[in-house]
Design an enzyme around this catalytic site. Sequence first.
Site, short mmCIF file in Angstrom:
data_model
loop_
_atom_site.label_atom_id
_atom_site.label_comp_id
_atom_site.label_asym_id
_atom_site.label_seq_id
_atom_site.Cartn_x
_atom_site.Cartn_y
_atom_site.Cartn_z
N GLY A 1 0.80 -1.24 0.00
CA GLY A 1 0.00 0.00 0.00
C GLY A 1 0.82 1.28 0.00
O GLY A 1 0.27 2.37 0.06
N TYR B 1 5.77 -14.45 -13.40
CA TYR B 1 4.68 -13.57 -12.94
C TYR B 1 3.32 -14.17 -13.33
O TYR B 1 2.40 -14.25 -12.50
CB TYR B 1 4.86 -12.20 -13.59
CG TYR B 1 3.78 -11.20 -13.26
CD1 TYR B 1 3.65 -10.70 -11.96
CD2 TYR B 1 2.90 -10.74 -14.24
CE1 TYR B 1 2.67 -9.76 -11.65
CE2 TYR B 1 1.92 -9.80 -13.94
CZ TYR B 1 1.80 -9.32 -12.65
OH TYR B 1 0.82 -8.40 -12.34
N ALA B 2 3.21 -14.61 -14.58
CA ALA B 2 1.94 -15.16 -15.06
C ALA B 2 1.55 -16.41 -14.25
O ALA B 2 0.39 -16.57 -13.87
CB ALA B 2 2.06 -15.51 -16.55
N ASP C 1 7.62 -7.67 4.81
CA ASP C 1 7.95 -8.38 3.57
C ASP C 1 7.02 -9.58 3.53
O ASP C 1 7.14 -10.50 4.35
CB ASP C 1 9.41 -8.83 3.60
CG ASP C 1 9.82 -9.60 2.35
OD1 ASP C 1 8.93 -10.05 1.61
OD2 ASP C 1 11.03 -9.76 2.14
N VAL C 2 6.08 -9.58 2.57
CA VAL C 2 5.04 -10.62 2.57
C VAL C 2 5.60 -12.01 2.25
O VAL C 2 4.89 -13.00 2.39
CB VAL C 2 3.88 -10.29 1.60
CG1 VAL C 2 3.15 -9.02 2.02
CG2 VAL C 2 4.35 -10.22 0.16
N LYS D 1 0.26 -15.38 -10.88
CA LYS D 1 -1.09 -14.81 -10.92
C LYS D 1 -2.13 -15.87 -11.30
O LYS D 1 -3.29 -15.79 -10.89
CB LYS D 1 -1.13 -13.61 -11.88
CG LYS D 1 -0.30 -12.42 -11.39
CD LYS D 1 -0.79 -11.86 -10.06
CE LYS D 1 -0.05 -10.60 -9.65
NZ LYS D 1 -0.57 -10.02 -8.39
#
Length: 259
Positions: free
Chosen positions: A18, A160-161, A68-69, A164
């Site tokens: 955020g 990344y793909a 840091d997630v 997601k």
Amino acid sequence: MTAPLRDIQQKSVIVTGGARGIGRAIALRFLQCGAHVVIADVDESGVATARELSEDGYASKVHFVRCDVSKRSDIEALVAETTGHFGTVDVLVNNAGIFPRCDMLQMDEAFWDHVLDVNLKGTFMLCQTVVPSMIERSSGAIINIGSNHANAGEPATLAYAVSKGGIVTLTRNLAKALAQHRIRVNCVQPGWIASEGEMARWKTAGMDEANITAHMSRMGLGRMQTGEDIADAVLFMASDMSRQITGQVLVVDGGNSVR
Ligand SMILES: NC(=O)c1ccc[n+]([C@@H]2O[C@H](COP(=O)([O-])OP(=O)(O)OC[C@H]3O[C@@H](n4cnc5c(N)ncnc54)[C@H](O)[C@@H]3O)[C@@H](O)[C@H]2O)c1
């Protein structure tokens, strides 16, 4: 039933990533609706973001936690601090994400692991950490930010793909598992937004003003999307307006996928 979005008032919301970009727009929208917001970000610039939002009149309602997630210990500390500060976690927005490019044949394991750890494992660990208290209250909403890359084939964004695509699968499975506890889990899938992260990528890729204008003119509804376009969809998915919606992917891509 309360007026639309009134139910968001006083809710306690975590928005990961955020500090800037889409996550900042999401945090602001929740604040505008009267919620309490914890901005969780690995980047300390979240301190300045929380300060700016405080100066906008949300002083007692916004709080920054460095997190840091991809690290379980950070996530546990984030949830403990949010609960200490605002009492509960009613809404979790898993927005933090990275989108580095790399050709499949050049990609080393560390690259793959980092993208998957931040984008997918981080989302899972956050869900796993907030859900027990949501189960106790038989209430909660989780919104995971996906990407249209989940349905696309673009070699440079393979990791990344996949991350997601995993977000979609995670969303559907968690929604099924948690519906009995009245916890809803949905995914909002943006198209293309000129966030700080995306603009930095354009710069690295050498895109100039003319390239960007040409891209923009090809957008379905005729303009680049904004963080607010995504934030409004997230707000909908968090509010009672979507009370009978769970396990769904809401595509907010300005019509690009229907062209
Ligand atoms: N911008 C787009 O066009 C677009 C399109 C589709 C999906 N998305 C998704 O939207 C989300 C937000 O993207 P954005 O465009 O605002 O990006 P951005 O780079 O502008 O902002 C991302 C934020 O996430 C934070 N972050 C990165 N790694 C983190 C970590 N390990 N722990 C905590 N925070 C971390 C960053 O510090 C930053 O504040 C991402 O999940 C991204 O994949 C963006």
